[in-house]
Design an enzyme around this catalytic site. Structure first.
Site, PDB file in Angstrom:
ATOM      1  N   HIS A 122       3.144  25.411 -22.616  1.00  0.00           N
ATOM      2  CA  HIS A 122       2.003  26.056 -21.963  1.00  0.00           C
ATOM      3  C   HIS A 122       2.585  27.091 -20.993  1.00  0.00           C
ATOM      4  CE1 HIS A 122      -1.371  26.325 -19.086  1.00  0.00           C
ATOM      5  NE2 HIS A 122      -2.135  25.800 -20.011  1.00  0.00           N
ATOM      6  N   ASP A 199       6.208  18.245 -18.508  1.00  0.00           N
ATOM      7  CA  ASP A 199       4.810  18.646 -18.382  1.00  0.00           C
ATOM      8  C   ASP A 199       3.977  17.591 -19.108  1.00  0.00           C
ATOM      9  OD1 ASP A 199       2.289  19.656 -18.630  1.00  0.00           O
ATOM     10  OD2 ASP A 199       2.894  21.605 -19.445  1.00  0.00           O
ATOM     11  N   GLN A 202      -0.972  16.805 -20.919  1.00  0.00           N
ATOM     12  CA  GLN A 202      -1.722  16.297 -22.075  1.00  0.00           C
ATOM     13  C   GLN A 202      -1.394  14.845 -22.402  1.00  0.00           C
ATOM     14  OE1 GLN A 202      -4.196  17.779 -23.462  1.00  0.00           O
ATOM     15  NE2 GLN A 202      -3.928  19.793 -22.551  1.00  0.00           N
ATOM     16  N   LYS A 225      -8.040  16.623 -16.340  1.00  0.00           N
ATOM     17  CA  LYS A 225      -7.950  16.349 -17.775  1.00  0.00           C
ATOM     18  C   LYS A 225      -8.008  14.849 -18.053  1.00  0.00           C
ATOM     19  CE  LYS A 225      -4.945  20.350 -18.576  1.00  0.00           C
ATOM     20  NZ  LYS A 225      -5.718  21.357 -19.297  1.00  0.00           N
ATOM     21  N   CYS A 365      -3.256  29.420 -23.701  1.00  0.00           N
ATOM     22  CA  CYS A 365      -2.150  29.556 -22.753  1.00  0.00           C
ATOM     23  C   CYS A 365      -0.814  29.219 -23.392  1.00  0.00           C
ATOM     24  CB  CYS A 365      -2.355  28.684 -21.512  1.00  0.00           C
ATOM     25  SG  CYS A 365      -3.771  29.144 -20.551  1.00  0.00           S
TER      26      CYS A 365
HETATM   27  C1  PLP Z   1       0.348  21.207 -21.650  1.00  0.00           C
HETATM   28  C2  PLP Z   1      -0.319  21.785 -20.445  1.00  0.00           C
HETATM   29  N1  PLP Z   1       0.411  22.119 -19.379  1.00  0.00           N
HETATM   30  C3  PLP Z   1      -0.139  22.620 -18.278  1.00  0.00           C
HETATM   31  C4  PLP Z   1      -1.494  22.820 -18.170  1.00  0.00           C
HETATM   32  C5  PLP Z   1      -2.039  23.424 -16.906  1.00  0.00           C
HETATM   33  O1  PLP Z   1      -2.839  22.544 -16.231  1.00  0.00           O
HETATM   34  P1  PLP Z   1      -3.710  23.040 -14.989  1.00  0.00           P
HETATM   35  O2  PLP Z   1      -4.470  24.228 -15.461  1.00  0.00           O
HETATM   36  O3  PLP Z   1      -4.581  21.875 -14.666  1.00  0.00           O
HETATM   37  O4  PLP Z   1      -2.763  23.369 -13.891  1.00  0.00           O
HETATM   38  C6  PLP Z   1      -2.302  22.487 -19.256  1.00  0.00           C
HETATM   39  C7  PLP Z   1      -3.766  22.672 -19.242  1.00  0.00           C
HETATM   40  O5  PLP Z   1      -4.342  23.705 -19.234  1.00  0.00           O
HETATM   41  C8  PLP Z   1      -1.700  21.974 -20.414  1.00  0.00           C
HETATM   42  O6  PLP Z   1      -2.434  21.661 -21.486  1.00  0.00           O
END
Ligand code: PLP
Lengths: 407, 126
Positions: A122, A199, A202, A225, A365
């Site tokens: 991401h 990370d 998910q 999430k 993203c």
């Molecule tokens: C794999 C992953 N990493 C990071 C994020 C970023 O999370 P957030 O937007 O809550 O900071 C997301 C979600 O958008 C994600 O799916």
């Protein structure tokens, strides 16, 4: 197995109509819906306990502080951290990853040293490292995916060099659904003295995660999430890492003593929680964890595995539909990215919306991943504990309808 | 059900007018909508302040491609000043479908490409 019908009753939004149809919410990888218990907890916090936390000698302040710190204990217990001080509350995964990049990365990574990432990251686990690489003259190396959308732990062994200092990798891809073999990878990394950042945006919401058994140095996830409110996330760090890491935000609460010419910083976790925290959100996250624990994360995972198997088999029957990522639900979470041949993902989403079905389209993203897949965008349906096979049937129906509009 | 996917939209999407590229365009410009990965490129052949020929190429949803196709029909053979004077409302009028804020970006992408291409042309001429 879980009682989905009973669970669905806990989520008020699921009774909403969209364009006259029952809402089918398949955008859980972006954010989840919230159960009544979380909504009530936040409401109750503001109605009955609201005060700023720490250093309060009045009843409300003490109650709010206890609620906030109790949520920290819940998070620690949920991901099996050794101690609650290893849980830092942030505003989300993005903030957590940036915190590691700025506070840990700036101090520990220097000219020509290497960071290993993957092409499936991401943007929030890619851009911060890329920027740091520009600033400190670091080299970024990317693990590629194979045809099935997976990465093997051996591949890591092959690209690690004595210059490699950091592995930053997603536990589960928000596009391919791939669950990476991070436990093995962390082992490989540590054998080479490489620090690990996971990370888990998910994974923590959807499967049991045990940070001690993974042995990761840092791990990040978001409350929104996993049935919790927006505005709160977590950075887990091993105590010894967090103690060595300098603070990044400076201000109230993160200090021990302030003089005109110098400041002594607080202990962890306070050192990283400058300013007023998102108290109501943290308390709400605690309620979300209570809810998930009542259901059981093993059960959540089993339910989503069954949905994923079903969706993979049903969607595969649609001619002209390409599914990305592994076909095996053992190594795949409930996230399914796909494209309908000759139909732009926007148009797919629009027609499904008319059927009350919420999916997400675009690059999610993860632009480098879409570049690697050689597609400009994809459609993504992502599941959670309240989704059903009947909803997947309706998705299939909606997709067939979409084809009819265009072909 | 889908007011958006009217026959004329689908028609322009499936059979885009002026699709392709020009051999020696006087000016060309491409814009990307990074949100959804849409990409539209427009080639213009200009003589005596008139658009002699126009072609577009790109990937995009039905709305952005139909919008591009309609726009090329609209500007083909027109004076530059007239093309530059096309207002955003004219684009929406041509499409004539209900538009959410997200879809508005798709609908207006080709128009942005055109305006930027013209700006580029005038800058070059100066
Ligand atoms: C794999 C992953 N990493 C990071 C994020 C970023 O999370 P957030 O937007 O809550 O900071 C997301 C979600 O958008 C994600 O799916």
């Amino acid at each position: 197995m879980i009682d989905v019908n009973k669970i669905r009753q806990d989520f008020p939004i699921l009774s909403r109509k969209i364009n006259g149809k029952n809402l089918i919410y398949f955008d859980n990888a972006a954010t989840s819906q919230k159960p009544e218990s979380v909504l009530k907890t936040i409401d109750d916090y503001y109605r009955n306990h609201n005060a700023n936390i720490h250093r309060a000698i009045h009843t409300l302040g003490e109650e709010a502080t206890a609620m906030y710190e109790n949520a920290r204990n819940k998070v620690a217990n949920f991901i099996k951290a050794a101690r609650p001080e290893e849980i830092i509350f942030t505003s989300g995964t993005t903030a957590s990853l940036n915190l590691v990049a700025y506070a840990w990365g700036r101090l520990n990574l220097s000219q020509n040293e290497e960071i290993i990432l993957t092409v499936m990251e991401h943007h929030s686990n890619l851009v911060p490292w890329q920027q740091l690489a520009f600033e400190n003259g670091l080299t970024l190396k990317y693990l590629e995916i194979d045809e099935s959308g997976t990465i093997k732990a051996d591949a890591l062994e092959e690209i690690i060099t004595p210059k490699t200092k950091l592995l930053a990798i997603t536990h589960m891809s928000n596009v391919l659904g791939t669950i990476n073999p991070i436990k093995e990878m962390i082992k490989v990394a540590h054998r080479h003295n490489v620090t690990t950042v996971i990370d888990a945006a998910q994974s923590v919401p959807h499967l049991p995660v045990n940070v001690q058994s993974l042995d990761c140095d840092f791990l990040a996830f978001s409350g929104h999430k996993m049935l919790g409110p927006t505005g709160v996330g977590v950075l887990y760090g091993k105590q010894k890492q967090l103690e060595k890491m300098p603070p990044f935000f400076f201000g109230g609460h993160m200090i021990k003593e302030v003089y005109l010419e110098k400041t002594l910083f607080n202990e962890i976790p306070a050192k990283f929680e400058a300013g007023t925290s998102p108290i109501a959100q943290v308390v709400g996250l605690g309620a979300a964890i209570d809810y998930l624990e009542k259901i059981g994360m093993d059960n959540v995972r089993e339910h989503e595995k069954a949905l994923t198997d079903y969706a993979l088999s049903q969607l595969a029957q649609i001619e002209g539909l390409t599914i990305y990522g592994p076909k095996n639900s053992q190594i795949r979470g409930g996230v399914i990215a796909f494209n309908l041949h000759g139909i732009h993902s926007h148009d797919v989403a629009q027609i499904l919306d008319a059927e009350g079905i919420a999916i997400r389209v675009g690059n999610h993203c993860a632009m480098p991943l879409h570049t690697a897949l050689q597609i400009p965008a994809s459609c993504r349906a992502s599941f959670y504990l309240y989704n059903t096979k009947e909803e997947i049937d309706l998705l299939k129906k909606g997709l067939l309808k979409t084809k009819k509009v265009f072909l | 059900m889908n007011d958006i996917y009217k026959d004329n939209i689908i028609d322009h999407y499936k059979n885009p007018r002026h699709f392709g590229q020009l051999d020696k365009p006087t000016v060309s410009h491409e814009e990307v909508n990074s949100l959804c990965g849409d990409r539209i490129r427009m080639d213009l052949k200009i003589e005596n302040d008139q658009i002699l020929e126009v072609k577009f190429k790109g990937v995009g949803c039905a709305i952005s491609l139909a919008s591009a196709s309609m726009l090329t029909e609209e500007i083909s053979g027109r004076k530059l000043k007239e093309a530059a004077g096309i207002k955003r409302d004219r684009i929406l009028e041509m499409l004539n479908i209900p538009m959410s804020p997200t879809r508005l970006k798709c609908a207006l992408l080709p128009w942005e490409v055109l305006l930027k291409a013209l700006q580029k042309y005038w800058k070059k001429k100066l």
